[in-house]
Scaffold this motif. Sequence first.
Motif, PDB file in Angstrom:
ATOM      1  N   GLU A  95       0.832  -1.207   0.000  1.00 51.49           N
ATOM      2  CA  GLU A  95       0.000   0.000   0.000  1.00 51.49           C
ATOM      3  C   GLU A  95       0.866   1.257   0.000  1.00 51.49           C
ATOM      4  N   GLY A  96       2.020   1.172  -0.669  1.00 52.10           N
ATOM      5  CA  GLY A  96       2.934   2.305  -0.751  1.00 52.10           C
ATOM      6  C   GLY A  96       3.727   2.559   0.516  1.00 52.10           C
ATOM      7  N   LEU A  97       3.677   1.622   1.473  1.00 47.02           N
ATOM      8  CA  LEU A  97       4.319   1.795   2.776  1.00 47.02           C
ATOM      9  C   LEU A  97       5.505   0.853   2.928  1.00 47.02           C
ATOM     10  N   LEU A  98       6.564   1.335   3.562  1.00 48.75           N
ATOM     11  CA  LEU A  98       7.739   0.515   3.841  1.00 48.75           C
ATOM     12  C   LEU A  98       7.438  -0.419   5.013  1.00 48.75           C
ATOM     13  N   ILE A  99       7.743  -1.708   4.835  1.00 48.35           N
ATOM     14  CA  ILE A  99       7.423  -2.734   5.831  1.00 48.35           C
ATOM     15  C   ILE A  99       8.686  -3.158   6.589  1.00 48.35           C
ATOM     16  N   ASP A 100       8.630  -3.090   7.917  1.00 51.64           N
ATOM     17  CA  ASP A 100       9.752  -3.513   8.774  1.00 51.64           C
ATOM     18  C   ASP A 100      11.053  -2.798   8.418  1.00 51.64           C
ATOM     19  N   ASN A 101      10.953  -1.555   7.948  1.00 50.89           N
ATOM     20  CA  ASN A 101      12.129  -0.891   7.400  1.00 50.89           C
ATOM     21  C   ASN A 101      13.185  -0.597   8.459  1.00 50.89           C
ATOM     22  N   ILE A 127       0.924  -9.909   7.751  1.00 48.14           N
ATOM     23  CA  ILE A 127       0.597  -8.888   6.748  1.00 48.14           C
ATOM     24  C   ILE A 127      -0.266  -7.788   7.371  1.00 48.14           C
ATOM     25  N   LYS A 128      -1.259  -8.181   8.147  1.00 51.58           N
ATOM     26  CA  LYS A 128      -2.116  -7.179   8.793  1.00 51.58           C
ATOM     27  C   LYS A 128      -1.312  -6.317   9.751  1.00 51.58           C
ATOM     28  N   MET A 129      -0.492  -6.960  10.581  1.00 53.71           N
ATOM     29  CA  MET A 129       0.331  -6.235  11.536  1.00 53.71           C
ATOM     30  C   MET A 129       1.307  -5.299  10.833  1.00 53.71           C
ATOM     31  N   ALA A 130       1.926  -5.766   9.768  1.00 50.93           N
ATOM     32  CA  ALA A 130       2.940  -4.985   9.059  1.00 50.93           C
ATOM     33  C   ALA A 130       2.325  -3.713   8.474  1.00 50.93           C
ATOM     34  N   GLU A 154      18.761  -1.153  10.402  1.00 52.65           N
ATOM     35  CA  GLU A 154      19.650  -1.549  11.491  1.00 52.65           C
ATOM     36  C   GLU A 154      20.585  -2.670  11.057  1.00 52.65           C
ATOM     37  N   ARG A 155      20.044  -3.637  10.308  1.00 47.22           N
ATOM     38  CA  ARG A 155      20.894  -4.735   9.825  1.00 47.22           C
ATOM     39  C   ARG A 155      21.915  -4.229   8.816  1.00 47.22           C
ATOM     40  N   LEU A 156      21.527  -3.260   7.984  1.00 43.41           N
ATOM     41  CA  LEU A 156      22.475  -2.657   7.046  1.00 43.41           C
ATOM     42  C   LEU A 156      23.641  -2.030   7.806  1.00 43.41           C
ATOM     43  N   GLU A 157      23.346  -1.295   8.857  1.00 45.09           N
ATOM     44  CA  GLU A 157      24.406  -0.674   9.650  1.00 45.09           C
ATOM     45  C   GLU A 157      25.329  -1.740  10.242  1.00 45.09           C
ATOM     46  N   LEU A 203      18.199   7.680   4.486  1.00 45.61           N
ATOM     47  CA  LEU A 203      17.885   6.522   3.650  1.00 45.61           C
ATOM     48  C   LEU A 203      16.382   6.320   3.533  1.00 45.61           C
ATOM     49  N   THR A 204      15.684   6.487   4.640  1.00 48.95           N
ATOM     50  CA  THR A 204      14.231   6.335   4.620  1.00 48.95           C
ATOM     51  C   THR A 204      13.592   7.357   3.689  1.00 48.95           C
ATOM     52  N   GLU A 205      14.080   8.574   3.703  1.00 50.65           N
ATOM     53  CA  GLU A 205      13.550   9.603   2.809  1.00 50.65           C
ATOM     54  C   GLU A 205      13.834   9.273   1.347  1.00 50.65           C
ATOM     55  N   ILE A 206      15.015   8.718   1.082  1.00 43.75           N
ATOM     56  CA  ILE A 206      15.344   8.293  -0.288  1.00 43.75           C
ATOM     57  C   ILE A 206      14.378   7.191  -0.734  1.00 43.75           C
ATOM     58  N   GLN A 207      14.156   6.207   0.135  1.00 44.43           N
ATOM     59  CA  GLN A 207      13.227   5.122  -0.184  1.00 44.43           C
ATOM     60  C   GLN A 207      11.828   5.660  -0.475  1.00 44.43           C
ATOM     61  N   LYS A 208      11.346   6.545   0.383  1.00 48.59           N
ATOM     62  CA  LYS A 208      10.007   7.105   0.202  1.00 48.59           C
ATOM     63  C   LYS A 208       9.918   7.929  -1.074  1.00 48.59           C
ATOM     64  N   THR A 209      10.981   8.652  -1.402  1.00 44.81           N
ATOM     65  CA  THR A 209      11.001   9.445  -2.639  1.00 44.81           C
ATOM     66  C   THR A 209      10.914   8.537  -3.855  1.00 44.81           C
ATOM     67  N   LEU A 210      11.653   7.423  -3.834  1.00 45.50           N
ATOM     68  CA  LEU A 210      11.604   6.480  -4.954  1.00 45.50           C
ATOM     69  C   LEU A 210      10.220   5.855  -5.082  1.00 45.50           C
ATOM     70  N   ILE A 211       9.605   5.515  -3.954  1.00 45.84           N
ATOM     71  CA  ILE A 211       8.245   4.968  -3.982  1.00 45.84           C
ATOM     72  C   ILE A 211       7.299   5.957  -4.646  1.00 45.84           C
ATOM     73  N   GLU A 212       7.437   7.232  -4.280  1.00 48.53           N
ATOM     74  CA  GLU A 212       6.562   8.265  -4.859  1.00 48.53           C
ATOM     75  C   GLU A 212       6.857   8.487  -6.338  1.00 48.53           C
ATOM     76  N   LYS A 213       8.131   8.620  -6.694  1.00 53.38           N
ATOM     77  CA  LYS A 213       8.502   8.890  -8.082  1.00 53.38           C
ATOM     78  C   LYS A 213       8.097   7.750  -9.010  1.00 53.38           C
ATOM     79  N   ASN A 214       8.116   6.523  -8.487  1.00 56.81           N
ATOM     80  CA  ASN A 214       7.802   5.359  -9.312  1.00 56.81           C
ATOM     81  C   ASN A 214       6.374   4.854  -9.100  1.00 56.81           C
ATOM     82  N   SER A 215       5.597   5.595  -8.310  1.00 54.91           N
ATOM     83  CA  SER A 215       4.190   5.247  -8.050  1.00 54.91           C
ATOM     84  C   SER A 215       4.055   3.787  -7.624  1.00 54.91           C
ATOM     85  N   LEU A 216       4.947   3.358  -6.732  1.00 57.74           N
ATOM     86  CA  LEU A 216       4.963   1.965  -6.298  1.00 57.74           C
ATOM     87  C   LEU A 216       3.914   1.737  -5.216  1.00 57.74           C
ATOM     88  N   ILE A 217       3.044   0.787  -5.438  1.00 60.64           N
ATOM     89  CA  ILE A 217       2.025   0.413  -4.464  1.00 60.64           C
ATOM     90  C   ILE A 217       2.426  -0.864  -3.730  1.00 60.64           C
TER      91      ILE A 217
END
Length: 285
Positions: free
Chosen positions: A40-46, A277-280, A51-54, A71-85
């Motif tokens: 739904e356009g939302l990052l899950i367990d991000n 899925i519901k919780m996420a 933290e694991r990346l670090e 990084l979170t802002e970059i991810q959200k920007t890409l989701i918006e620019k690419n209209s990813l659902i």
Amino acid sequence: MERTVYINGEYVSESEAKISVFDRGFLFADAVYEVTAVLEGLLIDNHGHLERLERSCRELGIKLPVTSEELTEIQKTLIEKNSLIEGGVYLQLTRGCEGDRDFSYSDDIEPTLVLFTQERALINSSYAQKGIKILSMDDLRWKRRDIKTTSLLPACLAKQLAKQSGCDDVWLIENGLITEGGSSNAYIVTADDKVVTRPLSNDILHGITRASLLQLAKDFDIEIEEREFTIEEAYEAKEAFVSSATTFIWPVVSIDGKTIGSGKPGSLATKLRDIYIKMAIDTAR
């Protein structure tokens, strides 16, 4: 339309996205990565993924050029620019590029950061609905599987062999014990409805979805056993399943041609998937 891709501070079209042929990620697989699901356009367990990346960066001494918040802002920007659902955001960080090809590197090498989106059906996955067939084989990977590196050739070859054998994925075996799947954590369910999965160590990836699922299981009074198990025990399991960032849970219906349980997705795996899925989605809102 072309996707927009992020490379080192710039958003560019995918046809214009380029890195040097001398980048250590290309030459040596000297790189780490993460994949965060999008629903739904939302990052899950991000948070867990970043933290694991670090941690991966600390273990390998690779610089992380931006903060988790950036990084979170970059991810959200890409989701918006690419209209990813629905799908995922792939992130790869390499040690960088430093002149010609050389095994050694200097401490001040600048890293290469790349992110892109992938559209994919995650909730209405046919594998979730019908289950997957597993082929077991020896685990030939290196000894630090807890670091999420791009050194994925053994997993690629194993998955390709499974595909050629009429299966969907692999479970890897070391010293007679299941480590994990080709790109997922592995679980079995015993006759008395206990969920068994290998404990965390350098031998397996510390799955972010795994951590969430184990907490959910405890919240819903589903007993967990973090212990090693054999392929023979898996053959006799009541259920089996895998988890990862973009599969959530996929039931396993056969291993090495042997039917698991009824040969259909098990009720416990299905329940955990629905709850997760519901919780996420609720948590990400």
